[in-house]
Structures are given as structure tokens and as C-alpha cells.
Design an enzyme around this catalytic site. Structure first.
Site, PDB file in Angstrom:
ATOM      1  N   SER A  43      55.371  24.930  19.326  1.00  0.00           N
ATOM      2  CA  SER A  43      56.782  25.784  19.226  1.00  0.00           C
ATOM      3  C   SER A  43      57.403  26.448  20.261  1.00  0.00           C
ATOM      4  O   SER A  43      56.288  26.866  21.190  1.00  0.00           O
ATOM      5  CB  SER A  43      56.521  26.607  18.037  1.00  0.00           C
ATOM      6  OG  SER A  43      57.728  27.356  17.671  1.00  0.00           O
ATOM      7  N   HIS A  44      58.289  26.930  20.255  1.00  0.00           N
ATOM      8  CA  HIS A  44      59.039  27.841  21.091  1.00  0.00           C
ATOM      9  C   HIS A  44      58.572  29.408  21.034  1.00  0.00           C
ATOM     10  O   HIS A  44      58.799  30.214  21.777  1.00  0.00           O
ATOM     11  CB  HIS A  44      60.454  27.869  21.166  1.00  0.00           C
ATOM     12  CG  HIS A  44      60.888  26.733  21.993  1.00  0.00           C
ATOM     13  ND1 HIS A  44      60.891  25.353  21.586  1.00  0.00           N
ATOM     14  CD2 HIS A  44      61.884  26.497  23.176  1.00  0.00           C
ATOM     15  CE1 HIS A  44      61.414  24.654  22.590  1.00  0.00           C
ATOM     16  NE2 HIS A  44      62.210  25.381  23.446  1.00  0.00           N
ATOM     17  N   VAL A  45      57.935  29.499  19.886  1.00  0.00           N
ATOM     18  CA  VAL A  45      57.799  30.966  19.450  1.00  0.00           C
ATOM     19  C   VAL A  45      56.188  30.897  19.091  1.00  0.00           C
ATOM     20  O   VAL A  45      55.822  30.059  18.195  1.00  0.00           O
ATOM     21  CB  VAL A  45      58.610  31.306  18.475  1.00  0.00           C
ATOM     22  CG1 VAL A  45      58.209  32.683  17.850  1.00  0.00           C
ATOM     23  CG2 VAL A  45      60.142  31.455  18.665  1.00  0.00           C
ATOM     24  N   SER A  84      62.679  20.997  24.471  1.00  0.00           N
ATOM     25  CA  SER A  84      62.178  21.254  25.716  1.00  0.00           C
ATOM     26  C   SER A  84      60.559  21.124  25.412  1.00  0.00           C
ATOM     27  O   SER A  84      59.611  20.908  26.218  1.00  0.00           O
ATOM     28  CB  SER A  84      62.671  22.510  26.328  1.00  0.00           C
ATOM     29  OG  SER A  84      62.785  23.500  25.531  1.00  0.00           O
TER      30      SER A  84
END
Lengths: 125, 195
Positions: free
Chosen positions: A11-13, A71
């Protein structure tokens, strides 16, 4: 290493990745689940180096990868190109498909049957 | 053919441009994305500067490879793997050719392979395609770079984070195209383009 397939969630977080991992652990005690989130300095983003390291660190030969946004996918694909693992990338709804996969891997359902079921959750290109 | 010194100058100027225009890139990105494009590239540029200052390159391929790998690992956002793939692809091409148009075309291929974007989807590819075409004909000018950039304004994003906005993405310049425009303006300023 309890199963043939391990799971990598990206995940991005960091909190999202770890939170999802907590959710999956509840239904899949014997499945190796690794979570990578955010950049190396804790910002929002994805980090190629840590994804690569996590991917290569599985004892399992097969790794199924799940991600949130594009991304993360690009970084996963770059990592796959230089990994010895047999990695399958799922363009599916992040939480729902990871949960489905974890439950079914835990229940020793055949890989092809799981993949067929996950195909219905495909929402990304 | 291109000289390695002018390409080092190119990357140095590019780093300066994205750093100077960090806020502008962040603003363009926050209009249609997540607002960190300038910060990400500035971080990447600083890492590249440090990396390439450690080595004395005698061939293009090694230089591009270091630039690419540093961008991949340090940039963080989508632009990391995209610019990174461009330079890694250029590093491979540099083993066979030192023709600038061929190098940049390989860079474009790297970006498209990674991001799967085609022309007209409001991405950095919309800056790269016309620039590579102009380079092949030895007609790359600031005007080509700027016109291609402005054209992204009227496009509707169908790839990348901005695609979630649908029609609302129309009317904004694409941040990836803007940073790519800095890349190509730097190329002209570095004197790497013949003619």
C-alpha cells in the site's frame, strides 16, 4: 512456511498495509503474509527497495501480490523482473481480493480455483 | 553521437530545474493528483547528484544506469519507476548506440512499458512522443517542448492518478509532462542536441 503460496500486500500507506495484514492474519494463520507500506521515511508512497527485499525474503517459491494504486503496481513489476520468485500480481480490489485469497489459501483450495474466484474481483488494468 | 559530459550537464540542469520549480510541480500535481510530484523529484534529483558525483563515468550506459536506479529507489511516487525505467532503458540502448534520438526513444519505450500509457492519455508520454519525433528529424526546439506541454491541458486523463478525476482533469497541465518538459529544456541548454 505453512502453505505453498505466500502473500505480499503493498500500500501507499504503512498503516493500510499493516492493517490489512492484521485482517488477513485472522483468517489465515498458516499463510505467510508480508505487508509493505509507504516510503522508507514513512511518507505516503511506495518503495521499490523494500518491496524487492520483502519479495525475495519469502521461504515460499510462489508469492501472490496485491496492491492499492498504480505506482505500487509499477514498483511490484520492477521487483518481479529481478526476483527469482514465481510472483503473480492481482489487479483486483485490494482488501476484498486479499481477504478472499488468504481465506482460500488457508483452506487449501487449489490455486487455479482461487485465481478463478479472484478474477471476478478484477477492477484495475 | 553525444558526449558523456554534455549528458552529465543535462542531468545536472534537470535536477536544478525540478528543484527550482518544486512548488510549481507540486501545485500542478495537487490540481489533479496527490501534490507531491515536485517534492518527489527534488528528493530524487538530490540523490542522483550525490550518486553521480561519487563516480567518474567513462561510458554512458553506467551513467544512465546509476541515474535510473537512484530515481527508482529514491523518488517514491509513480514518477520514480517511470523516470527510472526511462534511464534504465536508455542505459541498455547506450550499449549499442550513442545516437541521442535512439537513446531517448528507448527511454520512451521504457516509460510506456512500465506505465502502459499511450498518446493522448494526459501523461508524461504526451511530452516524450513529440520530443522524440522532433529529435529524430533534428528539429527539437523549445517551441516543440512548450507546445506539447500546453496540449496536455485540454486532454482528459485516462491513465494514472488523475484518471480518477475523469472530466475534471481537463484544463490542467499534466505534472509529469511539465517535469518532462524541464528534462528536455535541460537537454537543449546542455548543448547535447546537434544542429
Amino acid at each position: 512456511m505453512g502453505k505453498k503460496v505466500g502473500m505480499l500486500v503493498v500500500s501507499h500507506v504503512n498503516d493500510i498495509a499493516n492493517g490489512l495484514s492484521t485482517l488477513l492474519d485472522q483468517v489465515a494463520q498458516d499463510v505467510t503474509i508480508k505487508a509493505i507500506g509507504g516510503t522508507e521515511d514513512g511518507e505516503v508512497g511506495t518503495d521499490y527497495a523494500r518491496i524487492q527485499e520483502a519479495m525475495d525474503s519469502f521461504e515460499e517459491d510462489k508469492v501472490w501480490a496485491f496492491y492499492d494504486l498504480g505506482s505500487a503496481k509499477m514498483n511490484l513489476e520492477m521487483a518481479m523482473e529481478s526476483s527469482d520468485k514465481e510472483v503473480r500480481l492481482f489487479d483486483t480490489a485490494f482488501i476484498e481480493s486479499a481477504y478472499t485469497a488468504a481465506s482460500l489459501i488457508q483452506a487449501d483450495v487449489g490455486e487455479e480455483a482461487i485465481i478463478t474466484q479472484l478474477d471476478e474481483l478484477k477492477i484495475k488494468e | 553521437m553525444v558526449e558523456i559530459e554534455s549528458l552529465k550537464k543535462w542531468i545536472e540542469l534537470y535536477g536544478e530545474k525540478v528543484t527550482e520549480n518544486k512548488e510549481h510541480l507540486n501545485q500542478l500535481d495537487s490540481d489533479i493528483g496527490d501534490g507531491d510530484h515536485g517534492s518527489n523529484l527534488t528528493r530524487g534529483a538530490a540523490a542522483v547528484k550525490e550518486k553521480v558525483s561519487e563516480s567518474d563515468y567513462d561510458n554512458l550506459s553506467d551513467f544512465f544506469k546509476d541515474v535510473g536506479m537512484t530515481l527508482v529507489s529514491k523518488v517514491g511516487g509513480a514518477s520514480g519507476p517511470l523516470y527510472g525505467s526511462a534511464f534504465i532503458s536508455m542505459a541498455k540502448q547506450a550499449k549499442e548506440s550513442d545516437d541521442l534520438a535512439a537513446l531517448l526513444e528507448a527511454g520512451l519505450d521504457g516509460i510506456q512499458k512500465r506505465g502502459k500509457a499511450e498518446a493522448g492519455e494526459k501523461t508524461m508520454v504526451d511530452e516524450w512522443i513529440p520530443v522524440v519525433a522532433a529529435l529524430k528529424e533534428n528539429k527539437l526546439t523549445d517551441e516543440v517542448i512548450e507546445d506539447s506541454l500546453q496540449k496536455t491541458k485540454d486532454m482528459k486523463a485516462t491513465k494514472g492518478r488523475a484518471s480518477y478525476l475523469g472530466d475534471r482533469s481537463i484544463g490542467h497541465i499534466d505534472p509529469g509532462a511539465q517535469s518532462s518538459a524541464y528534462l528536455f529544456k535541460s537537454l537543449l541548454e546542455a548543448g547535447a542536441v546537434n544542429g
